[in-house]
Motif scaffolding. Structure first.
Motif, mmCIF file in Angstrom:
data_model
loop_
_atom_site.group_PDB
_atom_site.id
_atom_site.type_symbol
_atom_site.label_atom_id
_atom_site.label_comp_id
_atom_site.label_asym_id
_atom_site.label_seq_id
_atom_site.Cartn_x
_atom_site.Cartn_y
_atom_site.Cartn_z
ATOM 1 N N MET A 1 0.848 -1.201 0.000
ATOM 2 C CA MET A 1 0.000 0.000 0.000
ATOM 3 C C MET A 1 0.884 1.253 0.000
ATOM 4 N N ALA A 9 -7.040 6.430 2.500
ATOM 5 C CA ALA A 9 -7.835 5.542 3.369
ATOM 6 C C ALA A 9 -8.065 6.224 4.710
ATOM 7 N N ALA A 10 -7.009 6.819 5.243
ATOM 8 C CA ALA A 10 -7.128 7.489 6.544
ATOM 9 C C ALA A 10 -8.140 8.617 6.444
ATOM 10 N N ARG A 12 -10.683 8.868 4.378
ATOM 11 C CA ARG A 12 -12.040 8.301 4.299
ATOM 12 C C ARG A 12 -12.531 7.876 5.689
ATOM 13 N N THR A 13 -11.636 7.260 6.432
ATOM 14 C CA THR A 13 -12.002 6.820 7.779
ATOM 15 C C THR A 13 -12.389 8.016 8.644
ATOM 16 N N VAL A 16 -15.839 9.283 7.725
ATOM 17 C CA VAL A 16 -16.939 8.465 8.274
ATOM 18 C C VAL A 16 -17.090 8.739 9.770
ATOM 19 N N LEU A 17 -15.972 8.791 10.461
ATOM 20 C CA LEU A 17 -16.043 9.029 11.902
ATOM 21 C C LEU A 17 -16.608 10.416 12.207
ATOM 22 N N LYS A 20 -20.234 10.328 11.871
ATOM 23 C CA LYS A 20 -20.796 9.592 13.008
ATOM 24 C C LYS A 20 -20.873 10.501 14.245
ATOM 25 N N ILE A 32 -28.414 -0.085 15.886
ATOM 26 C CA ILE A 32 -27.746 -1.029 16.781
ATOM 27 C C ILE A 32 -27.673 -0.452 18.189
ATOM 28 N N VAL B 212 -12.465 0.635 11.964
ATOM 29 C CA VAL B 212 -13.688 1.405 11.762
ATOM 30 C C VAL B 212 -14.357 0.941 10.469
ATOM 31 N N ILE B 213 -15.645 0.640 10.533
ATOM 32 C CA ILE B 213 -16.372 0.282 9.303
ATOM 33 C C ILE B 213 -16.649 1.571 8.551
ATOM 34 N N THR B 214 -16.137 1.671 7.332
ATOM 35 C CA THR B 214 -16.313 2.930 6.607
ATOM 36 C C THR B 214 -17.287 2.815 5.429
ATOM 37 N N GLU B 225 -15.801 -1.728 3.208
ATOM 38 C CA GLU B 225 -14.558 -1.058 3.562
ATOM 39 C C GLU B 225 -14.393 -0.957 5.065
ATOM 40 N N ASP B 227 -11.585 0.971 7.736
ATOM 41 C CA ASP B 227 -10.496 1.975 7.796
ATOM 42 C C ASP B 227 -10.207 2.578 6.413
ATOM 43 N N GLY B 228 -11.244 2.755 5.629
ATOM 44 C CA GLY B 228 -11.098 3.369 4.317
ATOM 45 C C GLY B 228 -10.479 2.460 3.270
ATOM 46 N N ARG B 229 -10.255 1.197 3.601
ATOM 47 C CA ARG B 229 -9.628 0.257 2.658
ATOM 48 C C ARG B 229 -10.571 -0.919 2.431
ATOM 49 N N PHE B 258 -17.097 -5.412 20.109
ATOM 50 C CA PHE B 258 -17.253 -4.043 20.606
ATOM 51 C C PHE B 258 -17.900 -4.108 21.985
ATOM 52 N N ARG B 267 -18.826 -9.645 16.850
ATOM 53 C CA ARG B 267 -19.334 -9.585 15.484
ATOM 54 C C ARG B 267 -18.478 -10.540 14.654
ATOM 55 N N ILE B 284 -24.299 -4.734 11.662
ATOM 56 C CA ILE B 284 -23.153 -3.822 11.657
ATOM 57 C C ILE B 284 -23.640 -2.511 11.061
ATOM 58 N N GLU B 285 -22.835 -1.454 11.148
ATOM 59 C CA GLU B 285 -23.200 -0.208 10.469
ATOM 60 C C GLU B 285 -21.953 0.647 10.262
ATOM 61 N N GLU B 286 -22.085 1.631 9.407
ATOM 62 C CA GLU B 286 -20.946 2.512 9.133
ATOM 63 C C GLU B 286 -20.637 3.345 10.368
ATOM 64 N N GLY B 287 -19.341 3.573 10.591
ATOM 65 C CA GLY B 287 -18.926 4.368 11.737
ATOM 66 C C GLY B 287 -18.750 3.537 12.993
ATOM 67 N N MET B 288 -19.080 2.246 12.916
ATOM 68 C CA MET B 288 -18.957 1.364 14.072
ATOM 69 C C MET B 288 -17.471 1.065 14.291
ATOM 70 N N VAL B 289 -17.039 1.198 15.540
ATOM 71 C CA VAL B 289 -15.640 0.923 15.844
ATOM 72 C C VAL B 289 -15.558 -0.465 16.480
#
Lengths: 521, 377
Positions: A1, A9-10, A12-13, A16-17, A20, A32, B212-214, B225, B227-229, B258, B267, B284-289
């Motif tokens: 990578m 990638a970082a 994008r993460t 998303v965070l 959130k 959830i 992190v689910i992105t 994805e 961590d963005g990968r 978690f 999970r 699961i969902e996006e933003g879930m750590v």
């Protein structure tokens, strides 16, 4: 990578965070998260339920112990009666006439002046038919054709008197030198007290037995009711009807419900089982439950809400109303309400013990004053509202009443609960003399949850919204803001209103008003 | 309580039922039958044969990915438990369509169950009443249904599992009173005069490695994805492996976790797709750590959690064991010590390997959950 890919990638993460975090900040919880929160709330509710049940069980055990002590006391009383019972002895001839030299106590037992020379059936004040029976049986003893114990066994022994007592008469044979029956010795005793004590003792034993297995007893009553309902609905299914009656008979007998078991037995003897026969069994069950309602708290008619029935006495009330028809609608309504009503205490449960226990656990010192808990209320509207009162107590104890060292000379905490009715509504008033509710904090909490709060003291109403609690710390007792939400739900379900007033440092008063439902409407 | 259990490896449903129920006699009808069947036996024929053998007896269970009876873990078998329990009364209810259930219908189902046991909603007592669930394991609606049912049942203790099909992922069925249903849930509500307790066990601890689910398809529980990968790459990297080294063995040994409210939730990964996305067994969902789970010794951890301080064994333990745990047991040859830990828990153990577990309104996995009746905790 590559470095570049890693950086993208970082990024994008982080995006998303960020999203959130913004969502969480706006109070948008995820599905959830909501499920987890709901599971947690259910867990807290269960803990509360368990606490209430614990107190109820303890209360029941206490009651059971009291009853057991009562049984022991009755048993002693029976012994004492047997030790001190008065006996009278007399002899009668073949014509049942009392011979000279009877004991003095006989006059007292028969409540008459003279005994000698009078006929035994007359002294026992027997009806003509019973008199003939007794005379015949005595004659048989003197005939001496049958073995002695057989002929004596034919003699009736139990004689209710006209003044409400029960006398017992036991005969034995006196033979002359030739061996022929010369006369009969009759021992008379008053067994009224003995019979009453035995009956009461039996009743107490029955109740103790039922209390020890109350859930299964409730299941029995519920099943009996269901069975009788289905039997009533199946006029052509004689087999079903007999099966139902037989099952109830067996179970009723095993719980010691003698009258109900007897009613079943009598009904089983009938060639066909009519609706009226079923009603007799139902009456016996209902009578037992009604006469022990304060102990068992089981309402036959509320058991499954299948049907609504009234007692013969209530029917005759209804007839009286209908016959004077001028005021009919109003009187009919009040008749219906009367029939349906139950005392509020029934739904409050052991609220005093509950308060004491909880206060002790929380290290608070309080006195609870309850007034009007015997007010008759309509269960349909008030049941769930009254079941919520422990939530009010819990909340006041946990958040309202300060720990003793912080009471600042106010002394022991005071909680007051009153239940009252006016012409058209029930009113539950619950107050504490604790620290009061901080309206500003309620408003702040509401804001955090994205709920708009009204101005001034009206914002107090928000303490009844799920999830809004002014508590700093949530405990297992309260603070998640769920209990009061349940109260509000119940009140709204009954079309009632909740009013909260509070004075900082002086306490909080909650007034619940529930309109009476017009049963005729 | 009297329990008689039986097992059969016969492939014909009626032979299997006959063999598994041979010791159960023809006298007094049992109060309840629990039944778990592999894909070797036709589920509809099993249900019908049991209904003929025990007419009118409440029956519940499902198809499986492995069967447990009296501490013995197997596959390809039919296991049946017949329970005579005057101290526990049972009622079986069905949610006929897990995709169509809503709060109102869940409440109706619950009310019917309450009524059948002669209790009302207000009388629901977490010390006396509990619910066991069996759900279709492939409809992906367990989360929704279990939450609705937990609410409808007034939050009573609830435990259960999702039906399996020996890892074919084609069709799973639940058993209720003579029928083998698909897309359905079976609820077993009980009123118990004897003590009972719910068990939740897992042998994972969270580690410091967070992911992190992105990007994800929440409905399909599919994560594209992390961590963005590409999800697989990120997961592999967190384990210090190359993507090619991530096999099914690796995923079931290394689930993600978690924490919420002091509880750890697992999970688990069900499938690795060709595009490098990961399909999970639970929501699961996006933003879930999520944290990579660390592994504890399996048998020791189970023995510790099932019988913490010795105590009297329970009369009956109904166990729901995640298929991923079962695979680990099979792979490591831990049948012996795991069976011993189960046998120590109760005089009689019955259960199955699930496609997911239900516990108090939540759908979870890679756990062993269960309910123990009688005995001391």
């Amino acid at each position: 990578m590559s470095e570049r890919e890693r950086a993208e990638a970082a990024e994008r993460t982080v995006d998303v965070l960020k999203k959130k975090v913004v969502a969480l900040y706006n109070g948008d919880t995820s599905a959830i998260h909501e499920k987890l929160q709901a599971a947690r709330a259910r867990d807290a509710e269960n803990r509360k339920k368990r606490e209430i049940l614990e107190v109820r069980t303890a209360e029941l055990a206490k009651y059971s112990a009291v009853l057991e002590a009562e049984v022991a006391r009755r048993t002693d009383a029976i012994k004492a009666i047997l030790d001190h019972v008065t006996f009278g002895f007399l002899r009668i001839d073949r014509n049942a006439v009392v011979e000279p030299e009877s004991t003095r106590s006989c006059a007292k037992l028969f409540a008459t002046g003279e005994v000698e020379g009078r006929s035994l059936p007359d002294l026992l004040q027997l009806a003509p038919r019973d008199k003939d029976h007794l005379l015949l049986a005595i004659d048989q003893v003197f005939e001496d054709l049958l073995p002695e114990d057989v002929s004596l066994g034919q003699l009736e022994q139990r004689f209710p008197t006209k003044d409400g007592r029960v006398l017992r008469a036991e005969g034995s044979v006196i033979r002359g030198k030739s061996g022929a029956v010369d006369s009969m010795l009759v021992t008379i005793s008053d067994i009224t007290a003995l019979e009453t004590a035995t009956r009461e003792s039996h009743a107490h034993r029955t109740l103790v037995g039922i209390l020890k297995q109350k859930p299964s007893f409730e299941a029995f009553v519920s099943e009996a009711r269901f069975g009788l309902d289905s039997a009533r609905d199946a006029p052509d299914d004689e087999a079903l009807r007999r099966r139902v009656v037989h099952t109830i008979k067996g179970n009723a007998a095993s719980y010691g419900l003698v009258d109900a078991a007897d009613a079943c037995h009598a009904v089983e003897e009938e060639p066909t089982l009519s609706v009226a026969s079923l009603a007799r069994i139902e009456d016996a069950l209902r009578t037992f439950l009604e006469s022990n309602e304060s102990v068992l708290e089981i309402d036959y008619d509320a058991m499954a809400d299948r049907a609504f029935e009234v007692t013969p006495a209530q029917i005759s009330d209804l007839r009286a109303i209908v016959s004077g028809l001028r005021d009919a609608p109003a009187s009919l309504r009040s008749w219906t309400t009367r029939v349906l009503s139950r005392p509020a205490s029934r739904y409050l449960g052991p609220i005093r013990t509950f308060t004491e226990r909880l206060a002790e656990r929380l290290g608070k010192e309080v006195t609870l004053t309850v007034t009007g808990d015997e007010t008759l209320v309509d269960p349909a509207t008030m049941r769930s509202v009254l079941l919520g009162v422990p939530h009010l107590v819990r909340n006041a104890l946990d958040h309202g009443i300060e720990p003793p060292q912080l009471r600042m000379g106010k002394g022991k905490g005071a909680l007051a609960l009153s239940i009252a009715e006016t012409g058209d509504a029930y009113e539950i008033r619950f107050s504490d003399d604790g620290r009061g509710i901080d309206v500003d904090r309620v408003r702040a909490k509401a804001h955090e949850r994205g709920i708009s709060a009204p101005e001034g003291n009206e914002a107090l109403g928000l303490v009844f919204v799920d999830g809004i609690s002014t508590a700093e710390v949530t405990t297992t007792i309260s603070g998640r803001g769920i209990g009061l939400g349940a109260v509000k739900g119940a009140v709204e379900g009954a079309r009632g209103t909740v009013n909260v007033s509070t004075v900082a440092g002086r306490g909080t008063t909650i007034v619940i008003t529930v309109p009476k439902v017009d049963p005729g409407a | 309580m009297r329990v008689v259990q039986g097992k059969s490896a016969a492939t014909g449903a009626s032979e299997a039922v006959a063999e598994a129920t041979r010791a159960m006699g023809d006298g007094n009808a049992p109060s309840l039958l629990l039944v778990f069947a592999s894909t070797k036996q036709d589920p509809r024929e099993v249900a019908a044969a049991l209904a003929t053998r025990f007419p009118g007896v409440p029956t519940a269970g499902c198809t499986t990915a492995g069967e447990i009876v009296d501490g013995e873990l197997s596959t390809g078998a039919l296991v049946v438990s017949a329970i005579w329990s005057p101290e526990v009364r049972w009622a079986v209810g069905v949610v006929p369509s897990m995709t169509a259930v809503d709060a109102a219908s869940a409440r109706k189902t619950a009310d019917e169950l309450f009524a059948r046991l002669g209790i009302t909603r207000d009388q629901a007592d977490p010390n006396k009443h509990f619910c066991i669930t069996f759900m279709d394991g492939l409809c992906m609606k367990e989360e929704h249904v279990v939450a609705l049912m937990a609410d409808a049942l007034e939050g009573l203790p609830l435990v259960g599992g999702s039906a399996g099909d020996d890892l074919a992922f084609q069709s799973t069925r639940v058993f209720a009173n003579g029928e083998a249903l698909t897309n359905a849930a079976v609820l077993l509500l009980a009123v118990s005069e004897i003590p009972f307790h719910v068990v939740k066990h897992q042998h994972y601890k969270p580690t410091e490695r967070d992911l992190v689910i992105t990007r994800a398809d929440v409905e399909k529980r599919r994560v594209y994805e992390i961590d963005g990968r590409t999800a697989l790459h990120a997961y592999a990297a967190a384990l210090g492996l190359s993507s090619g080294e991530v096999t099914d063995d690796v995923t079931f040994m290394n689930p993600l976790t978690f924490a919420y409210g002091g509880e750890l939730y697992v999970r688990s990964i069900q499938k690795i797709e060709d595009d490098g996305s990961l399909v999970f067994y639970c929501g699961i969902e996006e933003g879930m750590v999520l944290a990579v789970g660390g592994h504890e010794p399996m048998a020791e951890a189970l023995a510790r959690d099932l019988s913490p301080d010795g105590g009297e064994p329970a009369e009956l333990f109904v166990a729901f064991n995640c298929i991923l745990r079962a695979l680990e047991i099979r792979k490591r040859g831990l049948h012996g010590p795991i069976g011993d830990a189960l046998r120590k828990k109760a005089k009689h153990v019955i259960g199955f390997d699930t496609y997911g577990e239900q516990l108090d309104g939540l759908h979870i996995n890679q756990t062993l959950v269960g309910i123990a009746l009688g005995g001391s905790r």
